[in-house]
Design a protein around this motif. Structure first.
Motif, PDB file in Angstrom:
ATOM      1  N   UNK A  30     -11.870 -48.242 -72.224  1.00 34.19           N
ATOM      2  CA  UNK A  30     -13.182 -47.788 -72.663  1.00 34.19           C
ATOM      3  C   UNK A  30     -14.161 -47.800 -71.497  1.00 34.19           C
ATOM      4  N   UNK A  31     -13.996 -48.791 -70.624  1.00 32.79           N
ATOM      5  CA  UNK A  31     -14.861 -48.916 -69.442  1.00 32.79           C
ATOM      6  C   UNK A  31     -13.986 -49.058 -68.210  1.00 32.79           C
ATOM      7  N   UNK A  32     -14.326 -48.332 -67.165  1.00 29.32           N
ATOM      8  CA  UNK A  32     -13.490 -48.338 -65.968  1.00 29.32           C
ATOM      9  C   UNK A  32     -13.605 -49.635 -65.174  1.00 29.32           C
ATOM     10  N   UNK A  33     -14.654 -50.415 -65.422  1.00 28.85           N
ATOM     11  CA  UNK A  33     -14.777 -51.705 -64.741  1.00 28.85           C
ATOM     12  C   UNK A  33     -14.268 -52.866 -65.599  1.00 28.85           C
ATOM     13  N   UNK A  34     -13.543 -52.531 -66.678  1.00 29.86           N
ATOM     14  CA  UNK A  34     -12.932 -53.553 -67.523  1.00 29.86           C
ATOM     15  C   UNK A  34     -11.914 -54.357 -66.704  1.00 29.86           C
ATOM     16  N   UNK A  35     -12.075 -55.678 -66.671  1.00 28.99           N
ATOM     17  CA  UNK A  35     -11.258 -56.506 -65.790  1.00 28.99           C
ATOM     18  C   UNK A  35      -9.783 -56.531 -66.200  1.00 28.99           C
ATOM     19  N   UNK A  36      -9.500 -56.420 -67.490  1.00 29.06           N
ATOM     20  CA  UNK A  36      -8.106 -56.367 -67.932  1.00 29.06           C
ATOM     21  C   UNK A  36      -7.443 -55.090 -67.427  1.00 29.06           C
ATOM     22  N   UNK A  37      -8.169 -53.975 -67.512  1.00 26.05           N
ATOM     23  CA  UNK A  37      -7.665 -52.695 -66.986  1.00 26.05           C
ATOM     24  C   UNK A  37      -7.402 -52.789 -65.486  1.00 26.05           C
ATOM     25  N   UNK A  38      -8.354 -53.347 -64.747  1.00 21.53           N
ATOM     26  CA  UNK A  38      -8.215 -53.471 -63.292  1.00 21.53           C
ATOM     27  C   UNK A  38      -7.038 -54.377 -62.936  1.00 21.53           C
ATOM     28  N   UNK A  39      -6.854 -55.454 -63.699  1.00 19.17           N
ATOM     29  CA  UNK A  39      -5.720 -56.355 -63.439  1.00 19.17           C
ATOM     30  C   UNK A  39      -4.387 -55.640 -63.651  1.00 19.17           C
ATOM     31  N   UNK A  40      -4.320 -54.813 -64.704  1.00 19.67           N
ATOM     32  CA  UNK A  40      -3.081 -54.066 -64.959  1.00 19.67           C
ATOM     33  C   UNK A  40      -2.793 -53.083 -63.827  1.00 19.67           C
ATOM     34  N   UNK A  41      -3.852 -52.453 -63.283  1.00 15.05           N
ATOM     35  CA  UNK A  41      -3.649 -51.548 -62.158  1.00 15.05           C
ATOM     36  C   UNK A  41      -3.139 -52.309 -60.935  1.00 15.05           C
ATOM     37  N   UNK A  42      -3.742 -53.463 -60.663  1.00 22.26           N
ATOM     38  CA  UNK A  42      -3.318 -54.266 -59.503  1.00 22.26           C
ATOM     39  C   UNK A  42      -1.869 -54.710 -59.648  1.00 22.26           C
ATOM     40  N   UNK A  43      -1.467 -55.058 -60.880  1.00 23.87           N
ATOM     41  CA  UNK A  43      -0.099 -55.529 -61.107  1.00 23.87           C
ATOM     42  C   UNK A  43       0.946 -54.455 -60.875  1.00 23.87           C
ATOM     43  N   UNK A  44       0.510 -53.196 -60.878  1.00 19.28           N
ATOM     44  CA  UNK A  44       1.435 -52.101 -60.557  1.00 19.28           C
ATOM     45  C   UNK A  44       1.803 -52.086 -59.085  1.00 19.28           C
ATOM     46  N   UNK A  45       0.994 -52.788 -58.274  1.00 12.12           N
ATOM     47  CA  UNK A  45       1.178 -52.794 -56.816  1.00 12.12           C
ATOM     48  C   UNK A  45       1.293 -51.364 -56.274  1.00 12.12           C
ATOM     49  N   UNK A  46       0.301 -50.518 -56.576  1.00 14.27           N
ATOM     50  CA  UNK A  46       0.433 -49.091 -56.242  1.00 14.27           C
ATOM     51  C   UNK A  46       0.243 -48.801 -54.765  1.00 14.27           C
ATOM     52  N   UNK A  47       0.905 -47.756 -54.305  1.00 12.66           N
ATOM     53  CA  UNK A  47       0.720 -47.282 -52.932  1.00 12.66           C
ATOM     54  C   UNK A  47      -0.367 -46.219 -52.860  1.00 12.66           C
ATOM     55  N   UNK A  48      -0.507 -45.422 -53.932  1.00 14.71           N
ATOM     56  CA  UNK A  48      -1.488 -44.335 -53.930  1.00 14.71           C
ATOM     57  C   UNK A  48      -1.929 -44.059 -55.374  1.00 14.71           C
ATOM     58  N   UNK A  49      -3.192 -43.714 -55.549  1.00 14.32           N
ATOM     59  CA  UNK A  49      -3.676 -43.193 -56.825  1.00 14.32           C
ATOM     60  C   UNK A  49      -4.011 -41.716 -56.631  1.00 14.32           C
ATOM     61  N   UNK A  50      -3.564 -40.890 -57.570  1.00 15.50           N
ATOM     62  CA  UNK A  50      -3.909 -39.471 -57.579  1.00 15.50           C
ATOM     63  C   UNK A  50      -4.861 -39.242 -58.752  1.00 15.50           C
ATOM     64  N   UNK A  51      -6.057 -38.732 -58.465  1.00 19.73           N
ATOM     65  CA  UNK A  51      -7.095 -38.582 -59.476  1.00 19.73           C
ATOM     66  C   UNK A  51      -7.305 -37.087 -59.737  1.00 19.73           C
TER      67      UNK A  51
END
Length: 274
Positions: A30-51
């Motif tokens: 719902x919010x892009x600064x939601x900390x649970x959302x951000x934690x899930x993104x970090x846990x992916x250990x991503x190399x690149x995001x494509x927007x």
């Protein structure tokens, strides 16, 4: 997920439908600064995001990947920065546009360019038609950009600040046709807003949405907005000539060709559109 259709039933986006079909996880914060959302993104250990076609991301999100984040934008940046680049390029009578991939920075649409691809704009092409063509071109450019980043061969290019133009979001109140404009400008206005948010005009108190038009070079009316032909073709006078309206939708009805529309709607020569 959004409500859609007459019943306003919840529908998934095509991206989500594809993802679920192929067992890919989907995050819908719902919010892009939601900390649970951000934690899930970090846990992916991503190399690149494509927007692509998304909201403005906070730095806390787009700085997560090892190689950063890049966006696909539907213009030749730095021209037409903003939410509606396809619409504005057509309304401004551009003969050429394209797509750009660029690295995200905190200021919107300002990052270093990775790749660009150019394409001509057809003289009668609508925003919807151009959008579909650019989506195909953009898909290839995104894949090429990923490969360049992966190989370490990206030659980043700064945007030239002297070439900046803006393409802000377009609101309904901006979409009313001014018949006191010249024919080319009105034609560009109609196709630049088709199919959304859609140019419109009024016949008396009835709103008419206009989706398609063409220039008429050999006809002149008495005053801007005056209807000068309704025999199969619907032709309206402009400041400097005339324009043919080809696809029309009466408020609350379905979209029709001008010929079909004229069979059921009472327009006559001399009526005014405003």
């Amino acid at each position: 997920d959004k409500p859609a259709g007459r019943g306003l039933k919840i529908r998934f986006s095509p991206v989500k439908e594809f993802s679920l079909k192929h067992s890919l996880s989907v995050l819908q914060p719902q919010r892009l600064n939601d900390q649970d959302f951000i934690s899930k993104l970090r846990n992916l250990n991503p190399e690149i995001f494509v927007i692509v076609a998304f909201k403005i991301l906070p730095p806390e999100v787009f700085t997560i990947p090892k190689f950063g984040s890049f966006n696909l934008h539907a213009s030749l940046l730095p021209k037409y920065r903003g939410a509606a680049p396809i619409n504005w390029a057509i309304m401004k009578n551009e003969r050429e546009t394209g797509v750009t991939t660029f690295f995200l920075e905190e200021t919107v649409d300002t990052g270093d360019i990775i790749l660009q691809a150019r394409t001509p704009i057809g003289r009668d092409e609508t925003a919807g038609e151009l959008h579909d063509r650019l989506s195909e071109i953009g898909a290839e450019i995104v894949l090429h950009s990923v490969r360049l980043i992966e190989s370490g061969k990206v030659m980043k290019q700064q945007q030239d600040p002297t070439l900046v133009s803006l393409a802000p979001k377009i609101f309904k109140e901006q979409c009313r046709i001014s018949w006191h404009s010249n024919s080319q400008d009105i034609h560009n206005f109609i196709r630049g807003l088709s199919p959304k948010p859609t140019a419109y005009t009024f016949h008396k108190k009835t709103m008419l949405k206009i989706y398609r038009s063409s220039l008429v070079n050999d006809m002149h009316g008495k005053s801007p907005g005056e209807i000068i032909e309704v025999d199969r073709r619907l032709i309206v006078s402009t400041q400097d000539g005339a324009i043919e309206l080809k696809e029309i939708q009466q408020e609350g009805k379905r979209k029709l060709s001008a010929e079909d529309f004229l069979r059921g709607y009472p327009l006559k020569v001399g009526d005014k559109l405003t």
